[in-house]
Every structure is written in structure tokens, then in C-alpha cells.
Design a protein around this motif. Structure first.
Motif, PDB file in Angstrom:
ATOM      1  N   ASP A 188       1.219  -1.493   0.267  1.00  0.00           N
ATOM      2  CA  ASP A 188       0.136  -0.259  -0.088  1.00  0.00           C
ATOM      3  C   ASP A 188       1.194   1.759  -0.402  1.00  0.00           C
ATOM      4  O   ASP A 188       0.593   2.238  -0.935  1.00  0.00           O
ATOM      5  CB  ASP A 188      -0.480  -0.192   1.250  1.00  0.00           C
ATOM      6  CG  ASP A 188      -2.132  -1.289   1.411  1.00  0.00           C
ATOM      7  OD1 ASP A 188      -2.128  -1.840   0.222  1.00  0.00           O
ATOM      8  OD2 ASP A 188      -2.645  -1.514   2.138  1.00  0.00           O
ATOM      9  N   ALA A 189       2.075   1.025   0.470  1.00  0.00           N
ATOM     10  CA  ALA A 189       2.838   2.628   0.265  1.00  0.00           C
ATOM     11  C   ALA A 189       4.034   2.645  -0.199  1.00  0.00           C
ATOM     12  O   ALA A 189       4.328   3.931  -0.266  1.00  0.00           O
ATOM     13  CB  ALA A 189       3.474   2.257   2.416  1.00  0.00           C
ATOM     14  N   MET A 190       4.651   1.519  -1.000  1.00  0.00           N
ATOM     15  CA  MET A 190       5.434   1.723  -1.518  1.00  0.00           C
ATOM     16  C   MET A 190       5.691   2.055  -3.230  1.00  0.00           C
ATOM     17  O   MET A 190       4.039   1.526  -3.272  1.00  0.00           O
ATOM     18  CB  MET A 190       6.686   0.209  -1.670  1.00  0.00           C
ATOM     19  CG  MET A 190       7.241   0.483  -0.796  1.00  0.00           C
ATOM     20  SD  MET A 190       8.053  -1.113   0.000  1.00  0.00           S
ATOM     21  CE  MET A 190      10.030  -0.346  -0.723  1.00  0.00           C
ATOM     22  N   THR A 191       6.454   2.119  -4.086  1.00  0.00           N
ATOM     23  CA  THR A 191       6.213   2.851  -5.546  1.00  0.00           C
ATOM     24  C   THR A 191       6.568   1.534  -6.727  1.00  0.00           C
ATOM     25  O   THR A 191       6.859   1.907  -7.353  1.00  0.00           O
ATOM     26  CB  THR A 191       6.668   4.115  -5.786  1.00  0.00           C
ATOM     27  OG1 THR A 191       7.829   4.207  -5.420  1.00  0.00           O
ATOM     28  CG2 THR A 191       6.698   5.946  -5.030  1.00  0.00           C
ATOM     29  N   ILE A 192       7.155   0.723  -5.852  1.00  0.00           N
ATOM     30  CA  ILE A 192       7.371  -0.633  -6.250  1.00  0.00           C
ATOM     31  C   ILE A 192       7.310  -1.337  -6.286  1.00  0.00           C
ATOM     32  O   ILE A 192       6.328  -2.311  -5.582  1.00  0.00           O
ATOM     33  CB  ILE A 192       9.159  -0.561  -6.019  1.00  0.00           C
ATOM     34  CG1 ILE A 192      10.053  -0.951  -4.612  1.00  0.00           C
ATOM     35  CG2 ILE A 192       9.991   0.774  -6.773  1.00  0.00           C
ATOM     36  CD1 ILE A 192      10.680  -1.354  -4.374  1.00  0.00           C
ATOM     37  N   ASP A 193       7.330  -2.462  -7.228  1.00  0.00           N
ATOM     38  CA  ASP A 193       6.687  -3.508  -6.734  1.00  0.00           C
ATOM     39  C   ASP A 193       6.968  -4.771  -6.071  1.00  0.00           C
ATOM     40  O   ASP A 193       8.792  -4.683  -5.955  1.00  0.00           O
ATOM     41  CB  ASP A 193       6.358  -4.587  -8.155  1.00  0.00           C
ATOM     42  CG  ASP A 193       5.925  -4.138  -9.099  1.00  0.00           C
ATOM     43  OD1 ASP A 193       4.908  -4.343  -9.058  1.00  0.00           O
ATOM     44  OD2 ASP A 193       6.222  -4.722 -10.741  1.00  0.00           O
ATOM     45  N   ILE A 194       7.106  -5.578  -5.454  1.00  0.00           N
ATOM     46  CA  ILE A 194       6.887  -6.203  -4.074  1.00  0.00           C
ATOM     47  C   ILE A 194       6.305  -7.858  -4.136  1.00  0.00           C
ATOM     48  O   ILE A 194       6.011  -8.046  -4.505  1.00  0.00           O
ATOM     49  CB  ILE A 194       5.941  -5.875  -2.785  1.00  0.00           C
ATOM     50  CG1 ILE A 194       7.087  -4.082  -2.158  1.00  0.00           C
ATOM     51  CG2 ILE A 194       6.974  -6.761  -1.593  1.00  0.00           C
ATOM     52  CD1 ILE A 194       5.052  -3.926  -1.341  1.00  0.00           C
ATOM     53  N   VAL A 195       7.971  -8.820  -4.378  1.00  0.00           N
ATOM     54  CA  VAL A 195       8.236 -10.206  -4.150  1.00  0.00           C
ATOM     55  C   VAL A 195       8.045 -10.826  -3.211  1.00  0.00           C
ATOM     56  O   VAL A 195       9.079 -10.148  -2.512  1.00  0.00           O
ATOM     57  CB  VAL A 195       8.582 -10.525  -5.756  1.00  0.00           C
ATOM     58  CG1 VAL A 195       8.257 -11.935  -5.760  1.00  0.00           C
ATOM     59  CG2 VAL A 195       8.101  -9.708  -6.157  1.00  0.00           C
ATOM     60  N   ALA A 196       7.531 -11.404  -2.485  1.00  0.00           N
ATOM     61  CA  ALA A 196       7.774 -12.304  -1.212  1.00  0.00           C
ATOM     62  C   ALA A 196       8.626 -13.449  -1.650  1.00  0.00           C
ATOM     63  O   ALA A 196       7.980 -14.649  -2.548  1.00  0.00           O
ATOM     64  CB  ALA A 196       6.648 -12.028  -0.302  1.00  0.00           C
ATOM     65  N   THR A 197       9.377 -14.159  -0.772  1.00  0.00           N
ATOM     66  CA  THR A 197      10.012 -15.660  -1.617  1.00  0.00           C
ATOM     67  C   THR A 197      10.005 -16.021   0.395  1.00  0.00           C
ATOM     68  O   THR A 197      10.373 -15.623   0.998  1.00  0.00           O
ATOM     69  CB  THR A 197      10.663 -15.859  -2.453  1.00  0.00           C
ATOM     70  OG1 THR A 197      10.492 -17.037  -2.944  1.00  0.00           O
ATOM     71  CG2 THR A 197      12.118 -15.166  -1.815  1.00  0.00           C
ATOM     72  N   ARG A 198      10.868 -17.007   0.277  1.00  0.00           N
ATOM     73  CA  ARG A 198      11.361 -17.771   1.668  1.00  0.00           C
ATOM     74  C   ARG A 198      12.451 -19.000   1.182  1.00  0.00           C
ATOM     75  O   ARG A 198      12.936 -19.577  -0.290  1.00  0.00           O
ATOM     76  CB  ARG A 198      10.374 -18.786   1.642  1.00  0.00           C
ATOM     77  CG  ARG A 198       9.188 -20.158   1.008  1.00  0.00           C
ATOM     78  CD  ARG A 198       8.627 -20.858   2.307  1.00  0.00           C
ATOM     79  NE  ARG A 198       8.431 -21.992   1.124  1.00  0.00           N
ATOM     80  CZ  ARG A 198       7.190 -23.240   1.471  1.00  0.00           C
ATOM     81  NH1 ARG A 198       6.883 -23.246   2.965  1.00  0.00           N
ATOM     82  NH2 ARG A 198       7.249 -24.258   0.759  1.00  0.00           N
ATOM     83  N   GLU A 199      13.109 -19.092   1.922  1.00  0.00           N
ATOM     84  CA  GLU A 199      14.092 -20.384   1.971  1.00  0.00           C
ATOM     85  C   GLU A 199      14.140 -21.308   2.768  1.00  0.00           C
ATOM     86  O   GLU A 199      13.811 -20.582   4.321  1.00  0.00           O
ATOM     87  CB  GLU A 199      15.658 -19.666   1.751  1.00  0.00           C
ATOM     88  CG  GLU A 199      16.014 -18.678   0.655  1.00  0.00           C
ATOM     89  CD  GLU A 199      17.674 -18.744   0.275  1.00  0.00           C
ATOM     90  OE1 GLU A 199      18.247 -18.647   1.250  1.00  0.00           O
ATOM     91  OE2 GLU A 199      17.561 -18.759  -1.141  1.00  0.00           O
ATOM     92  N   PRO A 200      14.187 -22.304   3.047  1.00  0.00           N
ATOM     93  CA  PRO A 200      14.754 -23.231   1.020  1.00  0.00           C
ATOM     94  C   PRO A 200      13.581 -23.584   0.589  1.00  0.00           C
ATOM     95  O   PRO A 200      12.098 -23.165   0.923  1.00  0.00           O
ATOM     96  CB  PRO A 200      15.258 -24.475   1.315  1.00  0.00           C
ATOM     97  CG  PRO A 200      14.798 -24.700   3.063  1.00  0.00           C
ATOM     98  CD  PRO A 200      14.378 -23.453   4.083  1.00  0.00           C
ATOM     99  N   GLY A 201      13.971 -22.834  -0.870  1.00  0.00           N
ATOM    100  CA  GLY A 201      12.533 -23.144  -1.225  1.00  0.00           C
ATOM    101  C   GLY A 201      12.523 -21.636  -1.987  1.00  0.00           C
ATOM    102  O   GLY A 201      13.607 -21.327  -2.635  1.00  0.00           O
ATOM    103  N   GLY A 202      10.752 -21.516  -2.278  1.00  0.00           N
ATOM    104  CA  GLY A 202      10.753 -20.175  -3.530  1.00  0.00           C
ATOM    105  C   GLY A 202      10.918 -20.399  -4.930  1.00  0.00           C
ATOM    106  O   GLY A 202      10.211 -19.832  -6.109  1.00  0.00           O
TER     107      GLY A 202
END
Length: 213
Positions: free
Chosen positions: A29-43
Motif C-alpha cells: 500500500d505504501a511503496m512505489t515499486i513492485d514487491i515479491v515475497a519468497t522463502r528459503e529453503p524453497g522459492g
């Protein structure tokens, strides 16, 4: 890399996954760029398959060096498939665990050696490091209590089942990393409410990257 690379670290039971779930919509809601969430291990597909192998409680005979190599292999595939392309297009990538986890869990907790694990990961990551790491700190005993209370609602993996001494070694190693990397790693007290922790994380990200808000 044009994007922003943020990692969330912490001992088991610190609440990383819950914090990330609450933090993401606030950032979007607040940022002006795309956001991608991921995790490790995995992703990524292959990295997730390696995750299942690593964390399967049935794999009790897994050698500690095999474990460390599998984490590194998963990380490499994740880096190639998701991390580097996301950063190259200028997005913010926020990852639940990265190299710091291997340093403390395999390097310290498993006794392989932090420098040995670091060298292995330098090869895998080509030296790519996060711009900011949010370390959620919790006492090992409190983290294990949280895990045991919620083990019917979450994956209870091989690392969760380790004894208190193992988790205390992990936390001590994390605190050493914080001390040695004060520009990158910021300690956040994870003993408070999730709302407090999420707000602290949000404010720290806004303070570090004000032009992206």
C-alpha cells in the motif's frame, strides 16, 4: 542490481512467517515499486523439492554436511530463478531466510564452522547479499514454547525437533552476526505483539529506503 533485497531472519519461533504475512500488505500500500515475497529453503519449483527433502522429519540419518550442501543447492536454484530476475527488474524482494540462516544453523548449530559454510555460500550466491536484514530476536526457550503450542497448525520439521542447546547455539551465533554486521542487520525484539513487530519492521524499511515510498 536495480532492486532492493531484504531478508527476515530469526530463530525458530521468532514469528518470521507471521510477521511477513502482515507486513506485505502494508508495504504494498505504501511503496512505489513492485514487491515479491519468497522463502528459503524453497522459492522456486526445484528449490521447494529440495526443501521437502531437507526438512522431512523422517530423514533422521541425514549427514550434517549433506544438509548444508542441500541448503546451498536450494539457494543457488532460488537465486537463479527468482532472486536475480526480480532484482534485475527493479522490484523489492523480501525473503524469509537467506545465507545467515545457513551460517547459524549449519555453521554453528551443526558445528560445521561458520567460515566453511560462508565459503560454500559465496560460491552459490556469487557474493550477492541483502541490502537490509531484519533479525527478529527471541530467547530459544520462548521460541520452542511457541513452536510446541502451534505444532498442530504448522510444519514441525527436523530443525524444530532439535534440543534447546542447539537452538541456544543458533541464537548466540545470530547475535554475533548482528554485532559484526551492524550496517546490514538490525535487531528487533520479537517478544512483543505481532502488531508491534510489524510496525517496527515497516518503519525500519521506510527509514532505509525513503525514496521508494
Amino acid at each position: 542490481m536495480e532492486g532492493i533485497f531484504i531478508t527476515i531472519e530469526g530463530p525458530d519461533g521468532a514469528g518470521k512467517t507471521s510477521v511477513l504475512r502482515e507486513l506485505l500488505p502494508r508495504l504494498e500500500d505504501a511503496m512505489t515499486i513492485d514487491i515479491v515475497a519468497t522463502r528459503e529453503p524453497g522459492g522456486s519449483r526445484i528449490a521447494e523439492e529440495i526443501r521437502e527433502l531437507i526438512l522431512n522429519p523422517a530423514n533422521t540419518e541425514m549427514d550434517v554436511r549433506t544438509e548444508a550442501l542441500l541448503y546451498t543447492a536450494s539457494r543457488r536454484q532460488h537465486l537463479v530463478e527468482k532472486i536475480k530476475p526480480t532484482l534485475a527488474r527493479g522490484a523489492l524482494l523480501i525473503c524469509d531466510r537467506f545465507v545467515d540462516s545457513s551460517l547459524v544453523y549449519q555453521g554453528a548449530g551443526r558445528g560445521i564452522g561458520i567460515q566453511e559454510v560462508a565459503e560454500m555460500n559465496r560460491f552459490a550466491t556469487e557474493g550477492i547479499e541483502p541490502d537490509l536484514t531484519l533479525y527478529l530476536d527471541i530467547e530459544a526457550s520462548v521460541g520452542l514454547e511457541r513452536i510446541n503450542r502451534s505444532k498442530e497448525e504448522r510444519q514441525f520439521d527436523r530443525l524444530d525437533q532439535e534440543k534447546l542447546e542447539f537452538h541456544e547455539q543458533v541464537r548466540a551465533a545470530y547475535l554475533t552476526l548482528v554485532e559484526d554486521n551492524q550496517e546490514r542487520i538490525i535487531l528487533i525484539d520479537a517478544a512483543g505483539s505481532i502488531e508491534e513487530v510489524v510496525t517496527t519492521c515497516f518503519n525500519l524499511i521506510k527509514e532505509r529506503f525513503p525514496t521508494r515510498f
